[in-house]
Enzyme design. Structure first.
Site, PDB file in Angstrom:
ATOM      1  N   ASP A  82       0.818  -1.220   0.000  1.00 52.25           N
ATOM      2  CA  ASP A  82       0.000   0.000   0.000  1.00 52.25           C
ATOM      3  C   ASP A  82       0.852   1.271   0.000  1.00 52.25           C
ATOM      4  O   ASP A  82       1.859   1.355   0.710  1.00 52.25           O
ATOM      5  CB  ASP A  82      -0.898   0.055   1.250  1.00 52.25           C
ATOM      6  CG  ASP A  82      -1.904  -1.088   1.325  1.00 52.25           C
ATOM      7  OD1 ASP A  82      -1.652  -2.151   0.739  1.00 52.25           O
ATOM      8  OD2 ASP A  82      -2.943  -0.903   1.996  1.00 52.25           O
ATOM      9  N   ASP A 142      -3.957  -0.115  -3.647  1.00 51.15           N
ATOM     10  CA  ASP A 142      -4.170   0.945  -2.650  1.00 51.15           C
ATOM     11  C   ASP A 142      -3.201   2.113  -2.840  1.00 51.15           C
ATOM     12  O   ASP A 142      -2.373   2.433  -1.977  1.00 51.15           O
ATOM     13  CB  ASP A 142      -4.122   0.406  -1.212  1.00 51.15           C
ATOM     14  CG  ASP A 142      -5.443  -0.257  -0.814  1.00 51.15           C
ATOM     15  OD1 ASP A 142      -6.286  -0.498  -1.704  1.00 51.15           O
ATOM     16  OD2 ASP A 142      -5.646  -0.530   0.382  1.00 51.15           O
ATOM     17  N   ASN A 163      -8.357  -2.711  -2.847  1.00 52.97           N
ATOM     18  CA  ASN A 163      -9.768  -2.458  -2.527  1.00 52.97           C
ATOM     19  C   ASN A 163     -10.116  -0.974  -2.567  1.00 52.97           C
ATOM     20  O   ASN A 163     -11.288  -0.611  -2.663  1.00 52.97           O
ATOM     21  CB  ASN A 163     -10.145  -3.066  -1.169  1.00 52.97           C
ATOM     22  CG  ASN A 163      -9.370  -2.485  -0.014  1.00 52.97           C
ATOM     23  OD1 ASN A 163      -8.141  -2.494  -0.003  1.00 52.97           O
ATOM     24  ND2 ASN A 163     -10.069  -1.969   0.983  1.00 52.97           N
ATOM     25  N   HIS A 164      -9.093  -0.091  -2.536  1.00 49.06           N
ATOM     26  CA  HIS A 164      -9.373   1.348  -2.643  1.00 49.06           C
ATOM     27  C   HIS A 164      -9.442   1.830  -4.090  1.00 49.06           C
ATOM     28  O   HIS A 164      -9.834   2.973  -4.325  1.00 49.06           O
ATOM     29  CB  HIS A 164      -8.351   2.163  -1.842  1.00 49.06           C
ATOM     30  CG  HIS A 164      -8.628   2.139  -0.370  1.00 49.06           C
ATOM     31  ND1 HIS A 164      -9.264   3.167   0.304  1.00 49.06           N
ATOM     32  CD2 HIS A 164      -8.395   1.172   0.548  1.00 49.06           C
ATOM     33  CE1 HIS A 164      -9.395   2.836   1.576  1.00 49.06           C
ATOM     34  NE2 HIS A 164      -8.870   1.637   1.756  1.00 49.06           N
ATOM     35  N   HIS A 177      -3.770  -8.104  -3.687  1.00 49.06           N
ATOM     36  CA  HIS A 177      -3.845  -7.080  -2.654  1.00 49.06           C
ATOM     37  C   HIS A 177      -4.262  -7.660  -1.309  1.00 49.06           C
ATOM     38  O   HIS A 177      -3.634  -7.406  -0.286  1.00 49.06           O
ATOM     39  CB  HIS A 177      -4.819  -5.973  -3.054  1.00 49.06           C
ATOM     40  CG  HIS A 177      -4.936  -4.922  -1.990  1.00 49.06           C
ATOM     41  ND1 HIS A 177      -3.902  -4.062  -1.703  1.00 49.06           N
ATOM     42  CD2 HIS A 177      -5.930  -4.628  -1.099  1.00 49.06           C
ATOM     43  CE1 HIS A 177      -4.259  -3.274  -0.695  1.00 49.06           C
ATOM     44  NE2 HIS A 177      -5.474  -3.602  -0.310  1.00 49.06           N
ATOM     45  N   HIS A 229      -2.476  -4.822   2.129  1.00 46.13           N
ATOM     46  CA  HIS A 229      -3.805  -4.648   2.749  1.00 46.13           C
ATOM     47  C   HIS A 229      -3.838  -4.439   4.260  1.00 46.13           C
ATOM     48  O   HIS A 229      -4.843  -4.011   4.800  1.00 46.13           O
ATOM     49  CB  HIS A 229      -4.671  -5.867   2.366  1.00 46.13           C
ATOM     50  CG  HIS A 229      -6.148  -5.730   2.582  1.00 46.13           C
ATOM     51  ND1 HIS A 229      -6.857  -4.583   2.271  1.00 46.13           N
ATOM     52  CD2 HIS A 229      -7.073  -6.622   3.043  1.00 46.13           C
ATOM     53  CE1 HIS A 229      -8.145  -4.786   2.538  1.00 46.13           C
ATOM     54  NE2 HIS A 229      -8.293  -6.005   3.008  1.00 46.13           N
TER      55      HIS A 229
END
Length: 308
Positions: free
Chosen positions: A64, A92, A124-125, A173, A248
């Protein structure tokens, strides 16, 4: 839409890198037409490449970044600016940090410039329903306009989901999915796609390992699952692989092993959000698949790069 012949990619990269050595936080305001070009051109490349990437070592893998642009620049200073090294980022890029725009623009620019040496997966972002809330939408709206945020969404919906390095290291991720039996299931996913609330795609971006459980359990995030060391061992054995590499979760040293070193979590945003005293890490995989870690201490400590 900008006429792509007018856009100078090298000039975009030069301006994004010009702030090296400036006070952290100094912004780079690209033209809206240039950002649209980055999104559109990168999207074409993502679609032309597989959703499940098959990559070769040597390669450097990062977790990330979350809009911590100056830390991204530090990672490149440490690992070598492309094309000096091959890179794989695990998602991310946006939200939470102050400079999501510079971060994602530099990554997209490198993807366009070095499409066979530079790879970025979806986190996920990189999903409209999440980055609408956690900062990216507001940054786009403040510095440009909402329409540009929608252009990023179209690009994110085409990002690859996972990568396999030399048939032995499986990267994504989030983590594994109870629905994942064969790699063919990932390859069959059609893009563009949003991230659903449950199922294979959701799990690959949202699940977490948990050393204290066996099998699968519900996730405190309220999305996806957690999985135990037994799940990791069974998966690697079944697919004849050596390691799962994912991101993550914030981890104190920037990297953390799990399940007898069969899984590693990477997190590359040191001093995350200014609230954690974590280091950031980058994993270097050499030709023989030996993995080593390069550590970024939190910048605040005024130390140069530490190694361990």
């Amino acid at each position: 839409m900008a006429d792509h012949t007018e856009v100078d990619l090298d000039s975009i990269i030069d301006r994004l890198l010009e702030v090296r050595g400036s006070r952290p936080g100094k912004q780079v305001q690209l033209l809206e037409a240039e950002i649209r070009y980055l999104c559109t051109k990168a999207r074409e490349i993502f679609i032309s490449q597989p959703i499940l990437l098959e990559l070769e070592a040597p390669i450097k893998i990062c977790g990330d970044i979350h809009g911590q642009y100056y830390d991204l620049l530090r990672l490149f200073e440490y690992g070598g600016f492309p094309p000096e090294a091959n890179y794989l980022f695990l998602g991310d890029y946006v939200d939470r940090g102050k400079q999501s725009l510079e971060t994602i623009c530099l990554l997209l620019a490198y993807k366009i410039k070095y499409p066979e040496n530079f790879f970025i997966l979806r986190g996920n972002h990189e999903c409209a329903s999440i980055n609408r809330i956690y900062g990216f939408y507001d940054e786009c709206k403040r510095r440009y306009n909402i329409k540009l945020w929608k252009t990023f969404t179209d690009c994110f919906n085409c990002l690859p989901i996972a990568a396999i390095i030399d048939e032995k290291i499986f990267t994504m991720h989030g983590g594994l999915s109870p629905d994942l039996n064969s790699m063919e299931q990932i390859r069959r996913v059609m893009r563009p796609t949003d991230i659903p609330d449950c199922g294979l795609l959701c799990d690959l971006l949202w699940s977490d390992p948990d050393k204290d459980i066996t099998g699968w359990s519900e996730n405190d995030r309220g999305v996806s699952f957690t999985f135990g060391p037994d799940v990791v061992s069974r998966f690697l054995q079944k697919h004849d692989m050596d390691l799962i590499c994912r991101a993550h979760q914030v981890v104190e040293d920037g990297y953390e092993f799990f399940s007898k070193r069969q899984l590693v979590t990477l997190f590359s945003a040191p001093n995350y959000c200014g609230e954690f005293d974590n280091a950031g890490a980058m994993m270097s995989v050499d030709e023989s698949l030996l993995c080593s870690f390069q550590i970024l201490k939190p910048a605040e400590k005024k130390q140069k790069f530490g190694r361990r």
